[in-house]
Motif scaffolding. Structure first.
Motif, short mmCIF file in Angstrom:
data_model
loop_
_atom_site.label_atom_id
_atom_site.label_comp_id
_atom_site.label_asym_id
_atom_site.label_seq_id
_atom_site.Cartn_x
_atom_site.Cartn_y
_atom_site.Cartn_z
N PRO A 188 -2.14 -9.85 28.88
CA PRO A 188 -3.03 -10.96 29.26
C PRO A 188 -2.30 -12.29 29.15
N SER A 189 -2.47 -13.14 30.14
CA SER A 189 -1.70 -14.39 30.18
C SER A 189 -2.63 -15.59 30.36
N LEU A 190 -2.17 -16.71 29.86
CA LEU A 190 -2.85 -17.98 30.04
C LEU A 190 -2.09 -18.76 31.10
N ASP A 191 -2.55 -18.61 32.34
CA ASP A 191 -1.86 -19.23 33.49
C ASP A 191 -2.94 -19.89 34.35
N ARG A 192 -3.18 -21.17 34.10
CA ARG A 192 -4.29 -21.84 34.79
C ARG A 192 -4.10 -21.88 36.29
N ALA A 193 -2.85 -22.03 36.76
CA ALA A 193 -2.60 -22.04 38.20
C ALA A 193 -2.97 -20.70 38.82
N LEU A 194 -2.59 -19.62 38.14
CA LEU A 194 -2.93 -18.28 38.63
C LEU A 194 -4.43 -18.05 38.54
N TRP A 195 -5.05 -18.51 37.45
CA TRP A 195 -6.51 -18.37 37.32
C TRP A 195 -7.22 -19.06 38.47
N SER A 196 -6.73 -20.23 38.84
CA SER A 196 -7.34 -20.95 39.96
C SER A 196 -7.21 -20.15 41.25
N GLU A 197 -6.04 -19.54 41.46
CA GLU A 197 -5.83 -18.71 42.65
C GLU A 197 -6.75 -17.50 42.65
N LEU A 198 -6.82 -16.83 41.49
CA LEU A 198 -7.67 -15.65 41.38
C LEU A 198 -9.13 -16.00 41.60
N PHE A 199 -9.57 -17.10 41.00
CA PHE A 199 -10.96 -17.52 41.15
C PHE A 199 -11.29 -17.82 42.61
N ARG A 200 -10.38 -18.54 43.27
CA ARG A 200 -10.61 -18.91 44.67
C ARG A 200 -10.66 -17.67 45.57
N LYS A 201 -9.76 -16.73 45.35
CA LYS A 201 -9.74 -15.52 46.18
C LYS A 201 -10.88 -14.56 45.83
N GLY A 202 -11.28 -14.57 44.57
CA GLY A 202 -12.35 -13.66 44.17
C GLY A 202 -13.74 -14.17 44.47
N LEU A 203 -13.88 -15.48 44.72
CA LEU A 203 -15.19 -16.08 44.91
C LEU A 203 -16.02 -15.40 46.00
N PRO A 204 -15.45 -15.13 47.20
CA PRO A 204 -16.26 -14.45 48.21
C PRO A 204 -16.74 -13.08 47.75
N PHE A 205 -15.85 -12.31 47.08
CA PHE A 205 -16.27 -11.01 46.56
C PHE A 205 -17.35 -11.17 45.51
N ALA A 206 -17.17 -12.17 44.64
CA ALA A 206 -18.15 -12.39 43.59
C ALA A 206 -19.51 -12.74 44.17
N TYR A 207 -19.51 -13.60 45.14
CA TYR A 207 -20.78 -14.02 45.73
C TYR A 207 -21.47 -12.85 46.42
#
Length: 470
Positions: A188-207
């Protein structure tokens, strides 16, 4: 086949659900169903669609597996804490007694399922289908065994839900250890840039996942608030059959996601071919279920759940036919994700949710669970129409009349034999109708040369490539 084994293990959970229905009775099962539905409203939060999005990314570029998985696990830790806080804070205001205890335990189980889901998606993206299938099967065999023991020992709702949390804790620890040693280091990593990318790409799936979850769960929450737990018990009994049937499109969709995601950029015609074939397979599966629900629920529901659930018969006659629409819309949604039509998924799922909530609020006060069943049927039909239209506009033409003609003819024969043989009893009549359906499907030429060749490869122990069907 491994996907079928893994997702098919859901049948063990459904068997346990049917046993719980009979053992707990309408009121206690309604309390459990209310807690399950309420916690289910938060199901998307610990993951937020990011595991699904990461699967597509890893399928296209496996060199990113270590980075994406580490970032996802790190992000999930904080999302899980947020989910627990929200679920428990809101639940404490709405429920008390047994229902509240069940909410607490199932909230913990929800977080564990999210971690297990991340590990499963990683295994799928790296095509370790066998490992994923064995893990699921072992988990569900243990849940079935301990859950049945808990119900038989009379531990009620609290003991029943405790089994899920305990087994999932042990299972997640074991699978994480295996993956870390044999597949990919889990860091597990603390990578805010990657978290932002994951959140943005996962948002449509999440919704989209949130909307679908709400469509399946919000009706039970509304029913409990407006009509009480007993009405939820009557409704959740056939609803769990419908939810169980979702494993059929999931088996197909999960097995084809890596292939369709890889083919989409360079070979859209191949994606169209796979989508068309998938729809045909799901029609062959869904139409007999619809016919069975309409014609045999009066015998099937008392046999499965007991005579105390007689009010569920009318609900099953509406809910089981909805499966045919649900199969097609589920697979269409998966294909839309593979061809990057996120806005379409968001728009269509939002309309479906708005329709479902509106119909439930209109019909539950006067019709109770029957109103929810009608709302579900109409919502699934509308969502199918929207997703099928979206696939057509995206350039993936099915030709529904030609695709559905043979499955419809075979399903009509199934229905005729089921009715004609009704005097023999439910099980013999169902077996005869199923045999007639299989013979009709084969005799009418429902499977083409490529599909027959793939089947022969499977029979001879070979591993057919999904691309051969494209």
């Amino acid at each position: 086949m491994f996907s079928a084994l893994g997702e098919g293990s859901n049948l063990l959970l459904f068997l346990l659900g049917f046993l719980a229905t009979r053992r707990l009775g309408p009121v206690s099962f309604g309390e459990y169903g209310t807690a399950f539905a309420f916690v289910g409203l938060f199901r998307i939060l610990p993951d937020f669609g990011m595991a699904y999005a990461s699967t597509l990314a890893i399928s296209r570029d496996r060199s990113r597996a270590l980075q994406l998985t580490g970032g996802l696990l790190g992000f999930q830790f904080w999302l899980s804490l947020l989910t627990l806080g929200l679920c428990l804070a809101i639940g404490s205001c709405l429920y008390h007694g047994v229902t509240w205890i069940a909410v607490v335990v199932l909230s913990l189980d929800l977080v564990l399922k999210a971690v297990k889901g991340t590990l499963r998606w990683l295994l799928k993206s790296l095509e370790h289908f066998g490992t994923e299938a064995v893990s699921l099967l072992a988990e569900r065999v243990l849940i079935l065994a301990l859950g049945s023991w808990s119900l038989g020992a009379g531990y009620g709702v609290v003991g029943f839900v405790a089994v899920f949390a305990l087994v999932r804790l042990l299972d997640v620890m074991a699978l994480a250890s295996f993956v870390n040693v044999r597949v990919l280091p889990l860091r597990p990593s603390l990578d805010r840039a990657l978290w932002s990318e994951l959140f943005r790409k996962g948002l449509p799936f999440a919704y989209a996942g949130l909307v679908i979850t709400l469509v399946f769960q919000v009706d039970a929450v509304l029913l409990e608030a407006l009509r009480g737990p007993e009405e939820v018990g009557y409704y959740r009994a056939p609803t769990q059959i419908l939810e169980g049937l979702t494993l059929l499109p999931r088996i197909l969709g999960f097995a084809l996601i890596p292939t369709m995601a890889a083919l989409s950029p360079a070979a859209p015609a191949a994606v169209t071919s796979l989508y068309r074939r998938g729809c045909k397979y799901l029609l062959l599966a869904g139409l007999p279920i619809a016919a069975f629900g309409m014609l045999a629920s009066d015998r099937f529901i008392p046999l499965l759940f007991g005579v105390s659930f007689a009010p569920s018969i009318a609900l099953a006659q509406l809910l089981l036919p909805a499966a045919a629409f649900m199969f097609l819309s589920n697979f269409a949604e998966t294909t839309l994700a593979c061809v990057n039509r996120w806005r379409t998924i968001v728009f269509a799922s939002t309309l479906a949710l708005a329709l479902n909530v509106t119909l439930n609020l209109l019909w539950i006060p006067g019709l109770g669970a029957l109103g929810s069943a009608r709302a579900t049927l109409l919502t699934e039909a509308a969502y199918f129409a929207m997703t099928a239209g979206a696939m057509f506009r995206a350039g993936h033409y099915v030709g529904w009349l030609a695709t559905a003609a043979r499955p419809l003819a075979a399903a009509a024969l199934f229905a005729g034999v089921l009715q004609a043989a009704a005097g023999l009893g439910l099980i013999p009549a169902s077996l005869l109708a199923s045999l007639a359906f299989v013979l009709a499907a084969l005799g009418l030429g429902s499977f083409d040369a490529r599909e027959r060749a793939a089947l022969r490869e499977l029979i001879h122990g070979q591993r057919p490539d999904a691309r051969s069907l494209a």
